[in-house]
Design a protein around this motif. Structure first.
Motif, PDB file in Angstrom:
ATOM      1  N   UNK A  79       0.778  -1.235   0.000  1.00  0.00           N
ATOM      2  CA  UNK A  79       0.000   0.000   0.000  1.00  0.00           C
ATOM      3  C   UNK A  79       0.808   1.282   0.000  1.00  0.00           C
ATOM      4  N   UNK A  80       2.128   1.194   0.069  1.00  0.00           N
ATOM      5  CA  UNK A  80       2.931   2.417   0.055  1.00  0.00           C
ATOM      6  C   UNK A  80       3.683   2.597   1.344  1.00  0.00           C
ATOM      7  N   UNK A  81       4.389   3.719   1.421  1.00  0.00           N
ATOM      8  CA  UNK A  81       5.345   3.926   2.511  1.00  0.00           C
ATOM      9  C   UNK A  81       4.665   4.081   3.853  1.00  0.00           C
ATOM     10  N   UNK A  82       5.434   3.739   4.871  1.00  0.00           N
ATOM     11  CA  UNK A  82       4.927   3.785   6.236  1.00  0.00           C
ATOM     12  C   UNK A  82       5.234   5.114   6.897  1.00  0.00           C
ATOM     13  N   UNK A  83       5.952   6.000   6.211  1.00  0.00           N
ATOM     14  CA  UNK A  83       6.509   7.160   6.892  1.00  0.00           C
ATOM     15  C   UNK A  83       5.570   8.369   6.920  1.00  0.00           C
ATOM     16  N   UNK A 122      -6.049   2.964  -0.808  1.00  0.00           N
ATOM     17  CA  UNK A 122      -6.558   1.898   0.049  1.00  0.00           C
ATOM     18  C   UNK A 122      -8.082   1.837  -0.026  1.00  0.00           C
ATOM     19  N   UNK A 123      -8.700   3.008  -0.092  1.00  0.00           N
ATOM     20  CA  UNK A 123     -10.159   3.052  -0.217  1.00  0.00           C
ATOM     21  C   UNK A 123     -10.626   2.308  -1.467  1.00  0.00           C
ATOM     22  N   UNK A 124      -9.900   2.496  -2.565  1.00  0.00           N
ATOM     23  CA  UNK A 124     -10.246   1.805  -3.805  1.00  0.00           C
ATOM     24  C   UNK A 124     -10.111   0.299  -3.660  1.00  0.00           C
ATOM     25  N   UNK A 174      -3.714  -9.174   6.889  1.00  0.00           N
ATOM     26  CA  UNK A 174      -2.414  -9.730   6.500  1.00  0.00           C
ATOM     27  C   UNK A 174      -2.106  -9.510   5.025  1.00  0.00           C
ATOM     28  N   UNK A 175      -3.099  -9.085   4.245  1.00  0.00           N
ATOM     29  CA  UNK A 175      -2.854  -8.839   2.819  1.00  0.00           C
ATOM     30  C   UNK A 175      -2.625  -7.365   2.506  1.00  0.00           C
ATOM     31  N   UNK A 176      -2.719  -6.510   3.522  1.00  0.00           N
ATOM     32  CA  UNK A 176      -2.440  -5.085   3.324  1.00  0.00           C
ATOM     33  C   UNK A 176      -1.060  -4.816   3.928  1.00  0.00           C
ATOM     34  N   UNK A 177      -0.069  -4.655   3.038  1.00  0.00           N
ATOM     35  CA  UNK A 177       1.326  -4.641   3.482  1.00  0.00           C
ATOM     36  C   UNK A 177       1.963  -3.274   3.222  1.00  0.00           C
ATOM     37  N   UNK A 178       2.370  -2.563   4.284  1.00  0.00           N
ATOM     38  CA  UNK A 178       3.114  -1.318   4.066  1.00  0.00           C
ATOM     39  C   UNK A 178       4.417  -1.641   3.344  1.00  0.00           C
ATOM     40  N   UNK A 192       9.625  -6.998   0.351  1.00  0.00           N
ATOM     41  CA  UNK A 192       8.257  -7.237   0.822  1.00  0.00           C
ATOM     42  C   UNK A 192       7.721  -8.547   0.235  1.00  0.00           C
ATOM     43  N   UNK A 193       8.057  -8.805  -1.024  1.00  0.00           N
ATOM     44  CA  UNK A 193       7.555 -10.015  -1.672  1.00  0.00           C
ATOM     45  C   UNK A 193       8.202 -11.269  -1.091  1.00  0.00           C
ATOM     46  N   UNK A 194       9.512 -11.203  -0.842  1.00  0.00           N
ATOM     47  CA  UNK A 194      10.159 -12.360  -0.212  1.00  0.00           C
ATOM     48  C   UNK A 194       9.481 -12.692   1.120  1.00  0.00           C
ATOM     49  N   UNK A 195       9.156 -11.647   1.912  1.00  0.00           N
ATOM     50  CA  UNK A 195       8.467 -11.889   3.183  1.00  0.00           C
ATOM     51  C   UNK A 195       7.104 -12.541   2.964  1.00  0.00           C
ATOM     52  N   UNK A 196       6.392 -12.027   1.961  1.00  0.00           N
ATOM     53  CA  UNK A 196       5.069 -12.594   1.648  1.00  0.00           C
ATOM     54  C   UNK A 196       5.173 -14.086   1.323  1.00  0.00           C
TER      55      UNK A 196
END
Lengths: 353, 353
Positions: free
Chosen positions: A194-198, A209-211, A226-230, A241-245
């Motif tokens: 979903x984009x950066x956490x900062x 995210x609304x979309x 668990x499917x919404x990943x910063x 991020x993908x390796x973690x997924x």
């Protein structure tokens, strides 16, 4: 600080407001010492002549500034040489302004830096530019408030800023369309990077995210935390991020990345782990940058009409500068995007170059 | 046009040269009408005050211009939204100038346009900038000659321009190193996608070709005309050029592309035709852009120290502007590159992020 008027300047300089007006419109008719006193008062008060007064002056700067809000973004070598939106947008604005005989000035504006705002204010008070394009990342950007208070011509780019002229993308609809397409064509567990956490670009991240949420709801799919990943905005962020997924027991069957560059990292991580795209996991990017047609597999992506937005923003700014658009007549446009479908979601798609 | 002196201005304005000097250094001491006459003469003669005279003036603009030479390059939507060097370089220069309190002005300069040079001259004669970075594509660029004639502070970026300050890459050595590496590790028929056919960037293309030719000679490999292929600078150009190569009976076993973006198209075309990289054909790019670590396979590429070059060019320009570097003390630097080896030439290479 509120908007200073020529009466404030007159009071400060100890002259009549008619004399101030004369300095603004026919400076050659005012004695030098008087003029210098009045000009000093204007500087002290950070006085900016109003649109009407300015349009009477003989020499507009024929310059506009592109001001990019930057947070704590590192200006290190790696960060600087990333192909970012800033470079692309500068290039597009530079060309459009050049074609119209305007000069483009570039500034970065960092709200964390102590002298941040004053460096931008300087451009305004010294009348070095006729107007500004502000690349804001949040709606409460103090630069927007400052420009509004000074009634200085400006347009916000990339964000729907209330009360200001803006050119922005319909971010919510963009992701809604992509996720609806994935759901309709068989995906059941759609991950959203979903984009950066900062906190930067937070309105954009929230809209997207609304979309995502709305499209899942419409398709009758659950919204799973668990499917919404910063995730940051670089290919490396997407890779990690993908390796973690993939290390999780319950893998998604689709990934929507917040940016094409992120999606490049997603594709690479899936390839390195031997996961077939689109067979096992389908991938969608955002921005449709030129390289997306040439990734392996080529990348389905969301395309915003960036150049059209640049032209709209510039044209609006010129209208405001030249006074052909009144301050109350806000030009606010949310530009629709379109989904460009390629191999990363549909095997055998013909190349869309 | 030759360099105008204050004596030329004095003659034209019908005043003594001391009066002209006074206008340059202490304009407030000169009667308004006299000053205006002299200023008009300066404009007519396109007079630019010399470095020494200018350094005495109170208000430098604290601005520099980045001027990009553009040929007949189309300013259409597709071209504008390409991720090109221009956007990246603008971004890097904008940040470096910003960090040093300078303002960056962007201009494009098209030698084919009738008013091309005069638009740039305007920046100089109106003293709107203190210096220029010129992104020239050929050594006989009339802009370079103009700036030299006016003794205006400037630095050439990306090209070794004789008689001028410059920051450039060692283009010949870069390709020499890549081709030598390929030859030493087993490639025998190395194709060189040598760059655009349109004459732009011709010195760069020629230098790179020299590196290719020298490395082949050193390795005892023949220089084959059929393996030197003109090619544009986009991924699509690389894609099409590679498809043509594959249609020949005698395929190369390695391809060196003139640019990473071109190499992305090469990789895609090889993939689409089922040609294994690096097994059947090895691929090398040029520029090592961030995405190159994430292509499939990841791309071996030539990296130039772009940010270091930007910093060198800017620092040199500031020295010239501030008069701490004398005009005869040319700062000319050819920056060495390095080859970043990845999967497209060596299977199983560990990712170099």
């Amino acid at each position: 600080m509120g908007q200073m008027t020529i009466k404030d300047v007159a009071r400060r300089a100890g002259v009549s407001f008619q004399t101030v007006s004369l300095v603004l419109n026919h400076p050659e008719k005012v004695a030098r010492t008087t003029r210098e006193t009045i000009e000093a008062a204007m500087r002290d008060l950070e006085f900016v002549p109003s649109l009407a007064a300015r349009s009477l002056r003989k020499k507009p700067s024929r310059s506009i500034a592109c001001v990019f809000a930057v947070g704590a973004r590192p200006d290190d070598a790696a960060g600087l040489m990333q192909e970012t939106d800033e470079g692309l947008l500068l290039q597009a604005f530079a060309t459009v302004t050049d074609q119209h005989g305007y000069t483009l000035i570039h500034r970065r504006w960092c709200r964390d830096a102590p002298d941040g705002l004053s460096r931008i204010t300087g451009l305004v008070s010294e009348a070095r530019v006729d107007g500004m394009v502000v690349f804001a990342e949040c709606r409460d950007d103090p630069l927007i408030a400052m420009l509004q208070a000074k009634r200085f011509p400006f347009v916000v780019f990339g964000l729907d800023a209330p009360g200001a002229h803006f050119a922005a993308r319909a971010e919510r609809d963009a992701v809604y369309e992509a996720v609806r397409y994935l759901a309709r064509t068989g995906s059941r567990s759609i991950c959203f990077l979903k984009g950066a956490q900062d906190g930067r670009r937070s309105p954009t991240v929230a809209e997207r995210f609304r979309g995502y949420r709305d499209a899942l709801a419409e398709a009758g799919l659950p919204l799973r935390d668990d499917l919404v990943v910063p995730c940051g905005w670089t290919s490396e962020d997407g890779y990690r991020a993908t390796l973690s997924l993939l290390d999780r027991p319950d893998r998604p069957d689709a990934i929507v990345a917040a940016d094409d560059r992120v999606a490049f990292g997603v594709l690479k991580a899936l390839h390195d782990r031997g996961v077939h795209v689109p067979g096992a996991i389908r991938v969608v990017g955002f921005d449709n940058c030129v390289q997306s047609a040439f990734t392996i597999p080529s990348l389905t992506s969301i395309e915003g009409p960036t150049l059209e937005m640049v032209r709209f923003a510039f044209a609006t700014l010129v209208e405001v500068i030249e006074g052909t658009r009144t301050p109350d007549d806000l030009a606010q446009k949310l530009f629709p995007t379109r989904l460009v479908v390629r191999e990363s979601t549909e095997a055998g798609t013909r190349p869309q170059l």
